[in-house]
Design an enzyme around this catalytic site. Structure first.
Site, PDB file in Angstrom:
ATOM      1  N   HIS A 104       4.997   0.162  -0.269  1.00  9.97           N
ATOM      2  CA  HIS A 104       5.777  -0.617   1.034  1.00  9.97           C
ATOM      3  C   HIS A 104       4.687  -1.661   1.100  1.00  9.97           C
ATOM      4  O   HIS A 104       3.692  -1.631   1.380  1.00  9.97           O
ATOM      5  CB  HIS A 104       6.480   0.263   1.389  1.00  9.97           C
TER       6      HIS A 104
ATOM      7  N   HIS B 135       0.727  -1.088   0.119  1.00  7.44           N
ATOM      8  CA  HIS B 135       0.205   0.012   0.199  1.00  7.44           C
ATOM      9  C   HIS B 135       0.897   1.482  -0.686  1.00  7.44           C
ATOM     10  O   HIS B 135       2.218   0.887  -0.204  1.00  7.44           O
ATOM     11  CB  HIS B 135      -0.855  -0.035   1.165  1.00  7.44           C
TER      12      HIS B 135
ATOM     13  N   ARG C  93       7.991  -8.458  14.937  1.00  6.19           N
ATOM     14  CA  ARG C  93       8.341  -7.704  14.583  1.00  6.19           C
ATOM     15  C   ARG C  93       7.567  -6.581  15.246  1.00  6.19           C
ATOM     16  O   ARG C  93       6.684  -6.807  15.039  1.00  6.19           O
ATOM     17  CB  ARG C  93       8.323  -7.177  13.291  1.00  6.19           C
TER      18      ARG C  93
ATOM     19  N   ASP D 174       0.928   4.703   1.656  1.00  3.82           N
ATOM     20  CA  ASP D 174      -0.017   5.782   2.972  1.00  3.82           C
ATOM     21  C   ASP D 174      -0.683   7.158   2.594  1.00  3.82           C
ATOM     22  O   ASP D 174       0.096   8.280   1.621  1.00  3.82           O
ATOM     23  CB  ASP D 174       1.410   6.339   3.570  1.00  3.82           C
TER      24      ASP D 174
HETATM   25  C1  GA4 Z   1      -1.937   2.889   5.458  1.00 10.24           C
HETATM   26  C2  GA4 Z   1      -1.428   3.787   7.096  1.00 10.24           C
HETATM   27  C3  GA4 Z   1      -1.797   3.943   7.698  1.00 10.24           C
HETATM   28  O1  GA4 Z   1      -1.712   3.066   8.040  1.00 10.24           O
HETATM   29  C4  GA4 Z   1      -3.620   4.078   8.067  1.00 10.24           C
HETATM   30  C5  GA4 Z   1      -4.155   2.760   7.117  1.00 10.24           C
HETATM   31  C6  GA4 Z   1      -5.836   2.422   7.253  1.00 10.24           C
HETATM   32  C7  GA4 Z   1      -6.356   1.207   8.466  1.00 10.24           C
HETATM   33  O2  GA4 Z   1      -5.036   0.730   9.201  1.00 10.24           O
HETATM   34  O3  GA4 Z   1      -6.913   1.141   8.335  1.00 10.24           O
HETATM   35  C8  GA4 Z   1      -6.246   1.750   6.434  1.00 10.24           C
HETATM   36  C9  GA4 Z   1      -4.821   2.354   4.815  1.00 10.24           C
HETATM   37  C10 GA4 Z   1      -3.851   3.392   6.115  1.00 10.24           C
HETATM   38  C11 GA4 Z   1      -5.061   2.878   3.459  1.00 10.24           C
HETATM   39  C12 GA4 Z   1      -5.713   2.503   3.271  1.00 10.24           C
HETATM   40  C13 GA4 Z   1      -7.694   1.896   3.752  1.00 10.24           C
HETATM   41  C14 GA4 Z   1      -6.963   2.433   5.297  1.00 10.24           C
HETATM   42  C15 GA4 Z   1      -7.343   0.021   5.398  1.00 10.24           C
HETATM   43  C16 GA4 Z   1      -7.272   0.290   4.408  1.00 10.24           C
HETATM   44  C17 GA4 Z   1      -7.724  -0.534   3.976  1.00 10.24           C
HETATM   45  C18 GA4 Z   1      -4.475   4.184   9.455  1.00 10.24           C
HETATM   46  C19 GA4 Z   1      -3.739   4.691   7.119  1.00 10.24           C
HETATM   47  O4  GA4 Z   1      -4.253   5.718   7.296  1.00 10.24           O
HETATM   48  O5  GA4 Z   1      -4.021   4.362   5.434  1.00 10.24           O
END
Ligand code: GA4
Length: 316
Positions: free
Chosen positions: A249, A192, A259, A194
């Site tokens: 990443h 994904h 980890r 961020d």
């Molecule tokens: C990725 C970055 C952060 O960890 C996060 C994630 C969020 C979650 O875990 O709820 C998301 C992911 C993240 C991107 C797309 C959506 C939202 C899971 C998901 C499938 C907290 C964020 O802000 O976006």
């Protein structure tokens, strides 16, 4: 240095860009790292080692509790404990985690009933840690703005410093997975980018983090518990009109070691309009439609981890 054979080509990877924060000349390297990879490692930072170890031991204590206790601090939507399920749309990983907001005390109500006074201690350590990494993130963003010759050097950092900044803090624990063979790449946290502006990651000494190069090759990033890894997020990609790249990443599970990572995701206030900065467009076309962080977040939470979230906001 690594030579990689991808599907159609061979890429030369010179190694993770290393930025010495104590060296004012590192601004040029910083911009280059954001353009080439959207990822780099910082050394000579000023975050106290004791603060990092204190938070690490609090996190270890939490993750070693019985699952029934940890679940009392769940679900993670929007904030709290989560296990295996990531987001709302069916993504899973070999991971458990705590998701916290950085600007509200409401997080800790779930913990207060569970840990009593210990919750207060945990809250203080998280707050101190978050404010230290936020300061470092702001310093990096200001160095970037300088090097990009943007008049307002706080154009990015002011968004993280805003009282309404919608930033997130995450603790991830990847337990060892003994049955899995390294060759199978069991996913801890799927690929994904961020969505926010910038992310600051610190992990213990266990490997697992991988970044994707522009040609699609995956690179394993050797862990370094004394340094911080920085990711460019989607919002910074947009504000720089695609000049900086938000890095794809993922984390693969380890068969023998656990980890632990702690990540600060620096985001803007919900009402903030995200669009390429005029001084970075310079006669070129803006590649993105303007959106508010609220709109982007809403759309991100409807997506799967691996989706190209910015696709919906690109100009055709
Ligand atoms: C990725 C970055 C952060 O960890 C996060 C994630 C969020 C979650 O875990 O709820 C998301 C992911 C993240 C991107 C797309 C959506 C939202 C899971 C998901 C499938 C907290 C964020 O802000 O976006």
């Amino acid at each position: 240095m690594v030579l990689l054979s991808g599907k159609n080509c061979t890429t030369f990877f010179p190694g993770v860009p290393l930025i010495d924060l104590s060296n004012p000349d590192s601004k040029t390297q910083l911009v280059k790292a954001c353009e080439d990879f959207g990822f780099f490692k910082v050394i000579n930072h000023v975050i106290p080692t004791e603060l990092i170890s204190e938070l690490e031991s609090e996190a270890e204590k939490f993750f070693s509790l019985p699952i029934s206790d940890k679940e009392k601090a769940g679900p993670p939507d929007p904030f709290g404990y989560g296990s295996k399920n990531i987001g709302r749309n069916g993504d899973v990983g070999w991971v458990e985690y705590l998701l916290l907001t950085t600007n509200s005390e409401s997080n800790y109500q779930k913990f207060a009933s569970l840990f009593g006074e210990a919750a207060e201690n945990f809250r203080c350590i998280v707050n101190d840690y978050v404010s230290a990494v936020r300061t470092m993130a702001c310093e990096i963003l200001e160095m970037l703005a300088d090097e990009l010759k943007i008049q307002q050097r706080n154009c990015f950092s002011k968004l993280l410093k805003d009282e309404q900044s919608d930033s997130v803090f995450r603790l991830n624990h990847y337990p060892p997975c003994p049955e899995f063979q390294e060759s199978k790449n069991l996913i801890g946290f799927g690929e994904h980018t961020d969505p926010q502006i910038i992310s600051v990651l610190r992990s213990n000494n266990t490997s697992g983090l991988q970044i994707s190069l522009k040609d699609g090759n995956w690179i394993s990033i050797p862990p370094d518990q004394k340094s911080f890894f920085i990711n460019v997020g989607d919002s910074l990609q947009v504000m720089t009109n695609g000049r900086f790249k938000s890095v794809k990443h993922r984390v693969v599970a380890n068969s023998s070691k656990s980890r632990l990572s702690m990540i600060y995701f620096g985001g803007p206030p919900l009402s903030e309009k995200i669009a390429p900065l005029p001084s970075l467009i310079k006669g070129e076309d803006s590649l993105y439609k303007e959106f508010t962080w609220f709109e982007y977040k809403k759309s991100a939470f409807k997506s799967r981890l691996a989706d190209n979230r910015l696709g919906l906001f690109e100009k055709i």
